[in-house]
Design a protein around this motif. Sequence first.
Motif, mmCIF file in Angstrom:
data_model
loop_
_atom_site.group_PDB
_atom_site.id
_atom_site.type_symbol
_atom_site.label_atom_id
_atom_site.label_comp_id
_atom_site.label_asym_id
_atom_site.label_seq_id
_atom_site.Cartn_x
_atom_site.Cartn_y
_atom_site.Cartn_z
ATOM 1 N N TYR A 115 -14.677 -29.851 -39.152
ATOM 2 C CA TYR A 115 -14.610 -30.677 -37.935
ATOM 3 C C TYR A 115 -15.849 -30.540 -37.064
ATOM 4 N N MET A 116 -17.000 -30.360 -37.712
ATOM 5 C CA MET A 116 -18.213 -30.257 -36.906
ATOM 6 C C MET A 116 -18.683 -31.655 -36.516
ATOM 7 N N LYS A 117 -19.552 -31.678 -35.526
ATOM 8 C CA LYS A 117 -20.212 -32.933 -35.162
ATOM 9 C C LYS A 117 -20.983 -33.428 -36.374
ATOM 10 N N ASP A 118 -21.031 -34.746 -36.563
ATOM 11 C CA ASP A 118 -21.782 -35.305 -37.695
ATOM 12 C C ASP A 118 -23.208 -34.801 -37.684
ATOM 13 N N GLU A 119 -23.730 -34.701 -36.487
ATOM 14 C CA GLU A 119 -25.112 -34.278 -36.309
ATOM 15 C C GLU A 119 -25.348 -32.930 -37.000
ATOM 16 N N PHE A 120 -24.336 -32.068 -36.886
ATOM 17 C CA PHE A 120 -24.507 -30.758 -37.476
ATOM 18 C C PHE A 120 -24.157 -30.743 -38.953
ATOM 19 N N LYS A 121 -23.138 -31.540 -39.298
ATOM 20 C CA LYS A 121 -22.716 -31.593 -40.691
ATOM 21 C C LYS A 121 -23.866 -32.075 -41.572
ATOM 22 N N ASN A 122 -24.654 -32.991 -41.024
ATOM 23 C CA ASN A 122 -25.761 -33.549 -41.809
ATOM 24 C C ASN A 122 -27.056 -32.776 -41.626
ATOM 25 N N LYS A 123 -26.939 -31.699 -40.895
ATOM 26 C CA LYS A 123 -28.138 -30.905 -40.606
ATOM 27 C C LYS A 123 -28.786 -30.427 -41.904
#
Lengths: 267, 385, 131
Positions: A115-123
Amino acid sequence: MSISRRTLLKLVGLTALGVTAEKYVSVHAGSTSAKLVAKAIGAGKRLAGTKPAQKVRLAMVVDLRKCVSEQGCTKCIDACNKAHNIPDFGESKDEIKWIWKEPYQDAFLDQENFYMKDEFKNKKVPVFCNSCDNPPCVEVCPTQATFKRDDGIVMIDWHRCIGCRYCMAACPYGSRSFNWRDPRPFIKDINPDFPTRMKGVVEKCTWCDERVSQGLSPICVDVCPGKALVFGNLNDPGSEVRQLLKDNFSIRRKPGLGTSPEIYYLV
Amino acid sequence: MIEHAFRGNKRYWSWLVFLSLIILTGFYFYMRQFNYGLGITGMSRNVSWGLYIAQFTFMVGVAASAVMVVLPYYLHDYKAFGKITILGEFLAISSVIMCMIFVFVDLGQPFRLLNLMLYPTPHSLLFWDVIALSGYLLLNVVITRVTLDAEHKSTAPPKWIRVVIIVSIPWAVSIHTVTAFLLSGLAGRPFWLTAIMAPRFLASAFSAGPALLVVLCLVMKKLTDFDAGDEALKKLGLIITYAMCVNVFFILMEFFTTFYSGIPSDVSHMQYLYFGFEGKGKLVPWMWASVALAVVSLVLLIVPKTRENHRTFFVACITVFLSIWIDKGLGLVITGFIPSPFGKVVQYWPTIPESLITLGVWAIGFFLITIFYKMVLSIRMESEA
Amino acid sequence: MYDSGKIIAGLIIFAALFTSPVWYDVLNGKALQRPDLVLPSKENQKECVAAAEFMRRDHMRLLNDWRYEVVRKGETYFSSDNGKEYEMRFTKTCLGCHPNTSQFCDQCHSYVGVTPYCWDCHNKPRNLSIQ
C-alpha cells in the motif's frame, strides 16, 4: 650418469617448493619484494601519511527521497561508466554493470511493503557494490585477488584474478560482473586515465578507490544533481554520514545475512 | 606396465581413435573459447557457473565412490572385491583428472592457474578443494601403481601401502565434503545453503559411482574375458540400493523443509527447478525425467529378482547414473543462480561449443579408463597364463 | 646402446627443427637487429626513479612492486634513492619521460622476445605522441 632421473625430479620438485615458499613469504610478510627492491636501489622510506589513517570505515548513504532516478536521471551511472571504461555490449548476457537501477521491490526483496504511494512503488533504487564490512566475496576468493582495504573498500586486483567466479556465486547482491569477452571494442570513448579490463576477470564498483586515494569522493557522489549520495567515514562521529544515520531511519540490503553492507538507504 | 596399453585388437584401437576424435573436437572448441572468452558458453552475469562446474561437482562424486570398494576390501577383508578394487581406484584417478580439467576450462584466465598455489588462501574453500583433489589423485596413483606392480610380479604388495590405502578412505569422503562446502557455505544462495548438502553429495556419489563401475564391469564381461564375479556384483548392487534410497530420502527432505517452511527465497529456487517460476522452467522436464529414472531404478534395485538378474541390474545402474547426473550434473549448480539475487529469472542453457568441450572432457575420462583397464586386464591375463 | 642410429638421427632432426627460426633469418639475409632506444633529449632529461643499470635489469620488478603498493596498499608515492618523490604511476611517471613506447619499451622487448600484456588494459595517454 651421476644423477638419476628420479633424484633430478626430486630436486626440481624441492626447488619448486622453495620458490612457492618464497612467494608466499613475500606476499604475507608485507611485500618483502618491495623491501628487496628498495634495498637493491638503496631507496629510503616511503612518505609517511600516504597510508589511510587507521579506524576509517568508509560508507555511503543514499537518500532515496532526493534521488530522482525514476524520472530518468542516470547521471551517476553515466559518469561512472565513462570514468571506468565500462563497455556497452547492447545485450544482457555479457553485460557489465557497476551502478544500475533496480525497482524498489527487487532491490529490497525481503522488505514486503504494501500500500505504498505509487511514487515509491515505482521508485528505482541505485545499487552498487556494498563494500561489505564482512565481505563473502573476499572470504571465498582463492587467490586474494579480491580483498578489503584498510578503509573498508572491497577491491579487485585485476592482475591476479584467475576468473573462477566464486566471488560472483558468493555475492548476495549480484554486484559483480565478469568479462565474458574482450570489452575494449565496446567502449565508445576510452578514458585514458583508467585501465580497461581484459577478458576473463571479474569486476565491480570499487567506490572509486582511485579517487578516494587522492582524497576525493566517488564520482557518482560528485555528479548527483540532487545530492542524494553522501560518502564519508563512519568512524568519525562528526561526519555527514553519521549525522544522516543519526537523524534518519535507514535500511540496508539483506542485512540478515551478516555481511554488514556499508550502503545505507534513507527512505 | 604401460606397454600393455599399446597392444590391443582392432576394436580397442577403433574405440581409442573414436574417443580421440571427440577429444580433438573438444580441444578445437576450447581453443575458440580461449581466444574469444567464456562468452562462448551459455553462462551470463546472472548464471555465472554452468555445465563445467556442474560436471566437476558430479565427477568429484564418482571419484569419491572408489571408497565403496576400497573400504570393504581393505578394512573388512572382503575378498570378493579383490578383482574390482583396483578398477575402482583407476575410476577414481580418471574422474579426478576430469574434475581438474573441468575446473581448468571454467577459468577466465587459465594461465594464472598457479596463483592458487602462489597465494594460498586457507579461508577459501576452493583452496582446500585443490588440496583435497590433488592429494586424492596422488594417493590413488601411488596405490594403483604399487598394487598393480605387485600383481605384475606376483608378489605381495609392500606393507606400507596399507597405510596409504587407509588414509585414502577418509580422504575420499573429504573430497566430496569439501566440494559440498564450496556451495553450502554461501549465505547469499539459499538453494545451496543446507547442512545436508555434504551427506546428500556422498549418498548420490555412493550410488552413481558404483553404478558406473557395475556398468563398466558388465560391459567388460561382454567384450573381454574379465568377470568381476557374481558375489562382487551382488554386493555392489546392495551398496547402490542403499545409497540410492538414502539419496532419494535426502532430496525428499529438501522438499519438505523448503515447501513446509515456505520461506519465499528458498521456495523460489525449488519451484523454478521442479515446477517453473514466473512461467519459465527450462529444467522442469529434465528434473521430472530424473524423478522417473529414480523411481524406475529404485523398483529394479529393491526387488531382489531384478537386482540379481544381470540384464535388469544393468538397466537399474544406467537409470541410477542418469537420474543423478541430471540432478547433480545439471540441476543443482545452475538452480543456485535462478532466480537471481533480485528475484529475476534469467535462464541458462549450454551452447554447442560448451557442450562439445564438456563432451571432450568426458572423452578424456573414457580414454583414460580404457587404457587403465586394458593395462589391468592384460597384466592379469599374463600372470594367470 | 640399442637403436643408436635412430636416436642420433632423431636428435639431429630435433636440433635442426629447434634452431630453424635462426636458419630462416640467416638464409633470408636478415641480420640481428640490436635494440635502438630513443632516450629523452638532453634538455628534457630528468633523473629516473632509479639508476639506469637497475632499471635496465629490474624495471619489471619495480613496476610489479608499484602495482602492489598502489592497488593493494593504497599508497601513492615512491621516494627514490636521490631523495625525490615520484607518483607510482606508470602512465604518468614513466611514460612522462619515455612517451614513445615503440622506440623505447618495444625495442628491447622484441629483441628478447617477450610480449608483456600491459596494453591489453592500460591506455597510452592521449596527450603523448605515441604510435
